[in-house]
Design a protein around this motif. Structure first.
Motif, PDB file in Angstrom:
ATOM      1  N   VAL A 215       0.608  -1.253  -0.045  1.00  0.00           N
ATOM      2  CA  VAL A 215       0.072  -0.035   0.192  1.00  0.00           C
ATOM      3  C   VAL A 215       1.033   1.372   0.091  1.00  0.00           C
ATOM      4  O   VAL A 215       0.410   2.469   0.275  1.00  0.00           O
ATOM      5  CB  VAL A 215      -0.842  -0.054   1.394  1.00  0.00           C
ATOM      6  N   ALA A 216       2.063   1.087  -0.308  1.00  0.00           N
ATOM      7  CA  ALA A 216       3.156   2.210  -0.228  1.00  0.00           C
ATOM      8  C   ALA A 216       2.559   3.353  -1.095  1.00  0.00           C
ATOM      9  O   ALA A 216       3.024   4.518  -0.558  1.00  0.00           O
ATOM     10  CB  ALA A 216       4.361   1.669  -0.691  1.00  0.00           C
ATOM     11  N   THR A 217       2.179   3.288  -2.290  1.00  0.00           N
ATOM     12  CA  THR A 217       1.883   4.381  -3.084  1.00  0.00           C
ATOM     13  C   THR A 217       0.496   5.054  -2.790  1.00  0.00           C
ATOM     14  O   THR A 217       0.035   5.832  -3.569  1.00  0.00           O
ATOM     15  CB  THR A 217       1.881   4.126  -4.537  1.00  0.00           C
ATOM     16  N   ILE A 218       0.009   4.684  -1.801  1.00  0.00           N
ATOM     17  CA  ILE A 218      -1.592   5.028  -1.496  1.00  0.00           C
ATOM     18  C   ILE A 218      -1.757   6.076  -0.492  1.00  0.00           C
ATOM     19  O   ILE A 218      -1.124   5.793   0.764  1.00  0.00           O
ATOM     20  CB  ILE A 218      -2.328   3.939  -1.273  1.00  0.00           C
ATOM     21  N   GLU A 219      -2.064   7.172  -0.637  1.00  0.00           N
ATOM     22  CA  GLU A 219      -2.389   8.084   0.195  1.00  0.00           C
ATOM     23  C   GLU A 219      -3.575   7.774   0.939  1.00  0.00           C
ATOM     24  O   GLU A 219      -4.585   7.513   0.662  1.00  0.00           O
ATOM     25  CB  GLU A 219      -2.500   9.721  -0.255  1.00  0.00           C
ATOM     26  N   GLN A 220      -3.349   7.466   2.225  1.00  0.00           N
ATOM     27  CA  GLN A 220      -4.370   7.077   3.371  1.00  0.00           C
ATOM     28  C   GLN A 220      -4.641   8.083   4.427  1.00  0.00           C
ATOM     29  O   GLN A 220      -3.934   8.570   5.309  1.00  0.00           O
ATOM     30  CB  GLN A 220      -3.972   5.757   4.161  1.00  0.00           C
ATOM     31  N   ARG A 221      -6.152   8.612   4.398  1.00  0.00           N
ATOM     32  CA  ARG A 221      -6.727   9.545   5.125  1.00  0.00           C
ATOM     33  C   ARG A 221      -7.848   9.048   5.936  1.00  0.00           C
ATOM     34  O   ARG A 221      -8.380   8.024   5.530  1.00  0.00           O
ATOM     35  CB  ARG A 221      -7.090  10.679   4.303  1.00  0.00           C
ATOM     36  N   TYR A 222      -8.168   9.596   7.277  1.00  0.00           N
ATOM     37  CA  TYR A 222      -9.287   9.131   7.651  1.00  0.00           C
ATOM     38  C   TYR A 222     -10.240  10.492   8.353  1.00  0.00           C
ATOM     39  O   TYR A 222      -9.637  11.549   8.637  1.00  0.00           O
ATOM     40  CB  TYR A 222      -9.229   7.941   8.666  1.00  0.00           C
ATOM     41  N   TYR A 223     -11.380  10.418   8.411  1.00  0.00           N
ATOM     42  CA  TYR A 223     -12.100  11.319   8.773  1.00  0.00           C
ATOM     43  C   TYR A 223     -12.956  10.958   9.985  1.00  0.00           C
ATOM     44  O   TYR A 223     -13.732   9.936   9.680  1.00  0.00           O
ATOM     45  CB  TYR A 223     -13.066  12.181   7.799  1.00  0.00           C
ATOM     46  N   LEU A 224     -13.025  11.508  11.084  1.00  0.00           N
ATOM     47  CA  LEU A 224     -13.702  11.097  12.219  1.00  0.00           C
ATOM     48  C   LEU A 224     -14.984  11.670  12.168  1.00  0.00           C
ATOM     49  O   LEU A 224     -15.516  12.874  11.919  1.00  0.00           O
ATOM     50  CB  LEU A 224     -13.252  11.423  13.603  1.00  0.00           C
ATOM     51  N   VAL A 225     -16.099  10.715  11.976  1.00  0.00           N
ATOM     52  CA  VAL A 225     -17.559  11.300  11.909  1.00  0.00           C
ATOM     53  C   VAL A 225     -18.541  10.458  12.813  1.00  0.00           C
ATOM     54  O   VAL A 225     -18.172   9.485  13.266  1.00  0.00           O
ATOM     55  CB  VAL A 225     -18.113  10.849  10.221  1.00  0.00           C
ATOM     56  N   ASN A 226     -19.759  11.146  12.926  1.00  0.00           N
ATOM     57  CA  ASN A 226     -21.018  10.459  13.719  1.00  0.00           C
ATOM     58  C   ASN A 226     -21.376   9.373  12.599  1.00  0.00           C
ATOM     59  O   ASN A 226     -21.702   9.734  11.527  1.00  0.00           O
ATOM     60  CB  ASN A 226     -21.870  11.479  14.059  1.00  0.00           C
ATOM     61  N   GLU A 227     -21.875   8.365  13.350  1.00  0.00           N
ATOM     62  CA  GLU A 227     -22.447   7.285  12.530  1.00  0.00           C
ATOM     63  C   GLU A 227     -23.638   7.885  11.486  1.00  0.00           C
ATOM     64  O   GLU A 227     -23.478   7.591  10.293  1.00  0.00           O
ATOM     65  CB  GLU A 227     -22.983   6.162  13.217  1.00  0.00           C
ATOM     66  N   LYS A 228     -24.455   8.655  11.917  1.00  0.00           N
ATOM     67  CA  LYS A 228     -25.446   9.173  11.102  1.00  0.00           C
ATOM     68  C   LYS A 228     -25.317  10.164  10.262  1.00  0.00           C
ATOM     69  O   LYS A 228     -26.032  10.343   9.404  1.00  0.00           O
ATOM     70  CB  LYS A 228     -26.816   9.458  12.034  1.00  0.00           C
TER      71      LYS A 228
END
Ligand code: AMP
Length: 562
Positions: A215-228
C-alpha cells in the motif's frame, strides 16, 4: 454430477444447491473445515470475511439435518456479532439448504417478540442470531436450546470487541455439553483462546492465509464522523475531491444498495455491485463502471472479489472492515500501475479500535483530516463552474448559444444578466445536493455491555425506520411528478424483501440502462412503483417477465395505473 463438492460425500441435494450457486470447487477454508466438522470435531478456523467460511460451517450443519430423522427443536445455533451478518448468514444457509426441508431463522435486536415466538413454535432448525437478542429470547422462554447439536461462533473476535463474551458464555451454558462447537475468527486474541479452552473439546486449529498487498503508493486518510452523518460526510468529500472512478465499500450488501440509491438521489452516478447479481448483470455493471458511465461503484468485500480495474482514483471505506487484511485488500484497488491512489476511511468513535488494529497491521499511520466545510463545498462548486465556463469560452464553439444570447440582448436584456440566468439554469442540479449539516464528533465513551445491547436494538430499529422513510417519500402514488419521468409498476415488493438498490440494479442491468437515471422508488407490499425516464420506458417494458430477483425469477413490469 461433476462438482468437486461431491468429494465430501454430502447429500446430493446440497451438492446440487451449491452447484446452482455456481460453486464448482470448494475454497480453502471449505476443504479444511468441512471434513472435520462432518467427523464431529470441534474446529477453530482463523479466516477472514470473504474466505467462504459460511459454506464451510453451513454445509456440515445441513448434512446433519439431512441425515438425521425425527429431529425436534433447534438443531444448530450460529452466533454473529451484528444484525447484518445474522441476516446475511441466515440467507446463505437457506440458499445452501434450499433443496432440503430446512427452516432457518435470523434473530436480532429490534424484531417483534411475538413474531419470533410464533415462528419458533412452528419449528426452526437453524437459528442465526446476535448474542444480545438470543439471550433475551432464552430469558423469556421463547427459545429452548437444549436440543442443539452444533454451535458456531462466527467472527468471534468481533463479538469480543463488542463486549459480548459474557453473553456468549451464558448462551453456551444453555446448550448441551456434548454439542459440537466451531469458532471462526480473523484474529485469535487471548480471551478468544480462553473461551475455546473452556468450551471446546480438543479443537482442531486451521489457518487460512490471505493475500497481502502493498500500500506504499496510496495516500491514506481518515475522517472522524458520527455514524448518522457518514452520508453527509461522504457527499461533501466526493464533491471536493479531484475524483475519478471510485469504489465505496460498505459492510453489507443491503447497505451497498441503500448507499448507491442515496447517491443516485443526490445526482451522483452510482450503482451497487450486488452479490445477488447474476454473472451477466455483474459484468454489465462493471462495464458501465469501466467505461465511465457510472463513477461510483458501491460494493461489499464479497461482491468486489476478483474485481480488477486499474484506473480507480479513490477507495472509500464507508465502513471500516473488521479485518485489517480486508482493509489492505480494499485499498489495494487504487494506486495501481504506478499511479497515485487515495484511500479515505470514514470512522466513527466506536471504530477507533479497528483503526488501531489496521495501523498496527500495515505498520503505517493513517492521516487524520478535517472534513470540508459547507462553504468549501459551495466554493468548490463555483470554481468548478468557472473552470468549465473558461474551457467553453476558450473553445469558442457555442455559436448556436451565441445566437440565443444575441436574441435576448436584442430583446433588451442586459448581457450580464443573460449570462447569470444561464448559470442559474445550469446549477439547477445542485438543488438535488443540499449540503447537509455535520455536527461535532463526541469523544468516545467506554460502553457497558448493557449499553451495547441497547445500541444493537436501536440500530435494528433505526435501520427499519430509515428504510421505511425511503419507501414513504412519495405517498401520492400514480403519476410521476418529475418532469420527463414515467411511473412503472413492478410486480415485486416488500413482502419479497426487496430493497431500492436491488430494484435499481436489476432494472438497470436487465434493460441495460444507467442505474442513476432511475428516479423515485416506492415500495409497496406486493409491487413497487419505479420512475423511469421517458426515453427508456420502452426498453424497460420490453423486458417484462424477465426481471429476476432471488425469490422470483420472472417479474413483470407495466405502466402504473393512474
Ligand atoms: P463468505 O466468506 O462465506 O461470506 O463467502 C464469500 C463469498 O464467496 C460469497 O459470495 C459466497 O457466495 C462465495 N463462495 C463461497 N464458497 C464458494 C465456492 N466454493 N465457490 C465460489 N464462490 C464461493
Amino acid at each position: 454430477m461433476t462438482n468437486e463438492f461431491s468429494r465430501f460425500n454430502l447429500d446430493p441435494k446440497l451438492v446440487q444447491a451449491v452447484d446452482q450457486l455456481g460453486y464448482t470447487s470448494p475454497m480453502d477454508v471449505q476443504v479444511q473445515v468441512i471434513p472435520l466438522m462432518l467427523a464431529g470435531e470441534d474446529v477453530i478456523a482463523q479466516s477472514q470475511t470473504g474466505s467462504g467460511k459460511t459454506a464451510a460451517f453451513a454445509l456440515p450443519i445441513l448434512q446433519n439435518l439431512a441425515t438425521q430423522e425425527n429431529l425436534r427443536g433447534v438443531q444448530a445455533l450460529i452466533l454473529t456479532p451484528t444484525r447484518e451478518l445474522a441476516i446475511q448468514v441466515a440467507d446463505a444457509v437457506s440458499q445452501y439448504g434450499s433443496l432440503l426441508d430446512v427452516e432457518v431463522m435470523p434473530v436480532y435486536g429490534g424484531q417483534h417478540y411475538g413474531t419470533s415466538k410464533r415462528r419458533i413454535k412452528k419449528g426452526v432448525d437453524v437459528i442465526v442470531g446476535t448474542p444480545g437478542r438470543l439471550q433475551d429470547l432464552i430469558r423469556q422462554d421463547i427459545l429452548d436450546l437444549s436440543g442443539v447439536h452444533t454451535v458456531v461462533l462466527d467472527e468471534a473476535d468481533e463479538m469480543l470487541s463488542m463486549g459480548f463474551i459474557e453473553d456468549i458464555e451464558n448462551i453456551l451454558g444453555e446448550t448441551p455439553t456434548k454439542r459440537q462447537t466451531s469458532l471462526f475468527s480473523a484474529t485469535l486474541p487471548k480471551p478468544i483462546r480462553r473461551l475455546a479452552d473452556k468450551y471446546m473439546i480438543a479443537p482442531q486449529s486451521i489457518i487460512i492465509k490471505g493475500k497481502q498487498l502493498t500500500v506504499a503508493t496510496i495516500e491514506q486518510r481518515y475522517y472522524l464522523v458520527n455514524e448518522k452523518e457518514k452520508l453527509a460526510a461522504l457527499t461533501r468529500l466526493i464533491e471536493v475531491e479531484d475524483i475519478g472512478a471510485t469504489l465505496i465499500f460498505t459492510r453489507t450488501r443491503l447497505d451497498s444498495g441503500r448507499l448507491a440509491n442515496e447517491l443516485v438521489q443526490r445526482g451522483f452516478s452510482a450503482e451497487a455491485l450486488n452479490g445477488d447479481l447474476a454473472q451477466d448483470a455483474r459484468i454489465r455493471v462493471l462495464n458501465r463502471f469501466r467505461t465511465g458511465q457510472i463513477r461510483f461503484l458501491v460494493a461489499t468485500d464479497v461482491a468486489a472479489r476478483g474485481l480488477d480495474i486499474d484506473d480507480i482514483s479513490h477507495v472509500f471505506n464507508y465502513d471500516l472492515p473488521t479485518d485489517p487484511e480486508a482493509y489492505v485488500h480494499r485499498i489495494g484497488r487504487t494506486g495501481r500501475a504506478g499511479k497515485d491512489g487515495i484511500a479515505i476511511s470514514l470512522i466513527t468513535p466506536d471504530e477507533k479500535s479497528r483503526l488501531n488494529r489496521i495501523e498496527k497491521y500495515t505498520r503505517q499511520q493513517l492521516i487524520t483530516a478535517e472534513l470540508p466545510t459547507e462553504s468549501d463545498v459551495y466554493k468548490h462548486r463555483e470554481n468548478h463552474l468557472i473552470d468549465r465556463m473558461t474551457i467553453w469560452l476558450e473553445r469558442d464553439r457555442s455559436k448556436r448559444e451565441q445566437v440565443i444570447v444575441e436574441e435576448l440582448v436584442a430583446a433588451g436584456h442586459d448581457p450580464v444578466k443573460v449570462a447569470a440566468a444561464a448559470l442559474k439554469i445550469v446549477r439547477e442540479g445542485e438543488k438535488q445536493r443540499p449540503v447537509e449539516k455535520i455536527s461535532e464528533v463526541r469523544p468516545i465513551r467506554s460502553k457497558s455491555r448493557r449499553d451495547k445491547r441497547k445500541t444493537e436494538q436501536r440500530k435494528g430499529r433505526r435501520s427499519i425506520s430509515r428504510k421505511h422513510k425511503m419507501h414513504q417519500f412519495d405517498k401520492e402514488s400514480g403519476i410521476s411528478h418529475e418532469e420527463g419521468m414515467v411511473r412503472l409498476s413492478l410486480a415485486h415488493g416488500r413482502v419479497h424483501g426487496v430493497s431500492p438498490g436491488e430494484i435499481v440494479g436489476t432494472i438497470a442491468s436487465r434493460a441495460n440502462i444507467p442505474g442513476y437515471t432511475i428516479g423515485k422508488i416506492l415500495i409497496h407490499d406486493r409491487h413497487t412503483f419505479v420512475d423511469v425516464p421517458e426515453e427508456y420506458v420502452s426498453r424497460v417494458l420490453g423486458q417484462t417477465g424477465a426481471y429476476k430477483f432471488r425469490e422470483n425469477p420472472h417479474v413483470t413490469i407495466e405502466r402504473a395505473k393512474v
